[in-house]
Design a protein around this motif. Sequence first.
Motif, PDB file in Angstrom:
ATOM      1  N   SER A 155     -69.813  46.482  62.678  1.00 58.55           N
ATOM      2  CA  SER A 155     -70.306  45.289  63.415  1.00 58.55           C
ATOM      3  C   SER A 155     -69.434  45.078  64.596  1.00 58.55           C
ATOM      4  O   SER A 155     -69.856  44.573  65.717  1.00 58.55           O
ATOM      5  CB  SER A 155     -69.989  44.112  62.416  1.00 58.55           C
ATOM      6  N   LYS A 176     -70.826  47.281  67.472  1.00 56.53           N
ATOM      7  CA  LYS A 176     -72.124  46.641  68.173  1.00 56.53           C
ATOM      8  C   LYS A 176     -71.476  45.529  68.923  1.00 56.53           C
ATOM      9  O   LYS A 176     -71.976  45.227  70.218  1.00 56.53           O
ATOM     10  CB  LYS A 176     -73.000  46.209  67.232  1.00 56.53           C
ATOM     11  N   ALA A 177     -70.515  44.673  68.439  1.00 55.35           N
ATOM     12  CA  ALA A 177     -69.998  43.643  69.287  1.00 55.35           C
ATOM     13  C   ALA A 177     -69.479  44.002  70.385  1.00 55.35           C
ATOM     14  O   ALA A 177     -69.365  43.556  71.743  1.00 55.35           O
ATOM     15  CB  ALA A 177     -68.938  42.592  68.613  1.00 55.35           C
ATOM     16  N   ARG A 213     -72.106  45.049  72.994  1.00 59.75           N
ATOM     17  CA  ARG A 213     -72.590  43.561  73.722  1.00 59.75           C
ATOM     18  C   ARG A 213     -71.683  43.327  74.744  1.00 59.75           C
ATOM     19  O   ARG A 213     -71.989  42.633  75.950  1.00 59.75           O
ATOM     20  CB  ARG A 213     -73.025  42.576  72.578  1.00 59.75           C
ATOM     21  N   SER A 260     -77.856  42.327  67.057  1.00 59.92           N
ATOM     22  CA  SER A 260     -76.901  42.098  65.724  1.00 59.92           C
ATOM     23  C   SER A 260     -76.955  43.220  64.867  1.00 59.92           C
ATOM     24  O   SER A 260     -77.953  44.223  64.641  1.00 59.92           O
ATOM     25  CB  SER A 260     -77.201  40.633  65.183  1.00 59.92           C
ATOM     26  N   ASP A 262     -72.108  39.507  61.680  1.00 63.35           N
ATOM     27  CA  ASP A 262     -71.457  39.731  63.115  1.00 63.35           C
ATOM     28  C   ASP A 262     -70.213  38.782  63.124  1.00 63.35           C
ATOM     29  O   ASP A 262     -70.101  38.214  62.465  1.00 63.35           O
ATOM     30  CB  ASP A 262     -72.373  39.047  64.441  1.00 63.35           C
ATOM     31  N   GLU A 278     -64.702  38.026  68.455  1.00 63.91           N
ATOM     32  CA  GLU A 278     -65.132  38.533  69.430  1.00 63.91           C
ATOM     33  C   GLU A 278     -64.100  38.364  70.836  1.00 63.91           C
ATOM     34  O   GLU A 278     -63.850  39.501  71.415  1.00 63.91           O
ATOM     35  CB  GLU A 278     -66.687  37.965  70.149  1.00 63.91           C
TER      36      GLU A 278
END
Length: 299
Positions: free
Chosen positions: A257, A260-261, A264, A272, A279, A285
């Motif tokens: 997770s 991927k975060a 982004r 997601s 997430d 984040e």
Amino acid sequence: MNFDGILFFPVTPFSRNGAIDHDLLAQHVERGVAAGAGGVFPACGTGEYHALSAGEAASVVRTATATVSGRVPVIAGTGGTLGHAIEVATAAADAGADGLLVLPPYLVGGTQDGLVSYVEQIAAASELPVIVYHRGAAQYSVESMRRLARNPRVVGFKDGTGDVGAAQLIVRAVAEEGREDFAFFNGLLTAELTQAAYRGLGIPLYSSAAFAMIPEVANAYYRAYVEGDDGRRLALLDGFYRPLVTLRDETPGFGVSLIKAGLRLQGLAVGSVRAPLVDPTAEQEARLAAILEAGRALL
């Protein structure tokens, strides 16, 4: 099978409707190869193999092989239920993959004879060489790895348990079978944290999830590791990897997770994670963004 550089495990990007975004996947894979990846492992753990259908896994591998175009080896994930694994393995061969990483079987645990048979049946489904992933429901004994090393189709072992004593005995057993072509990998989460120890076992290769997210930092660590620059390596470990691992350990599944975060946060809209992964929260984040910035500052 030779790997020269960090092993790159790309994420699988999903669009807002949940479908695989193949254009973005190709862009992600190209960035990794351009950054110096020594091998590409699509549709594996970081690529959410657990959440892909056989058809989706095959399509991810097709996109990866087309993008890589022979520049480095492409090793496709397979595993789970035996029928699914064989279907994925066959499709990966048709897609032009160079090998397979055999993930653990689904739900059930078998005997050592059963695990050996599981690997051998997957290996027999195509002409591709296979690497076994030692973790979860697939923990191979020293004798099982000795048996598998006698199969020329089995070419590698990836440790995901952290039992260094067992790993050392497996390395020696494979060597006793005369397999100088066998590849050994450290497959623990955020492997940079443990790789200095694994090198001493005769396991020089490692998978780097961080490379998928921030290759410049992962490459700096890899260079320090290869060159024996422990001062530089430990500075990166303390300033980037330790806080990343602390955040990762807060929530199950964050080994995927957070990657991927992080992508982004850097403008690559990979979407997601699929259930059962979740997430990060907005607060998590923000902390990840600070960790990424701290990593870049170390360069």
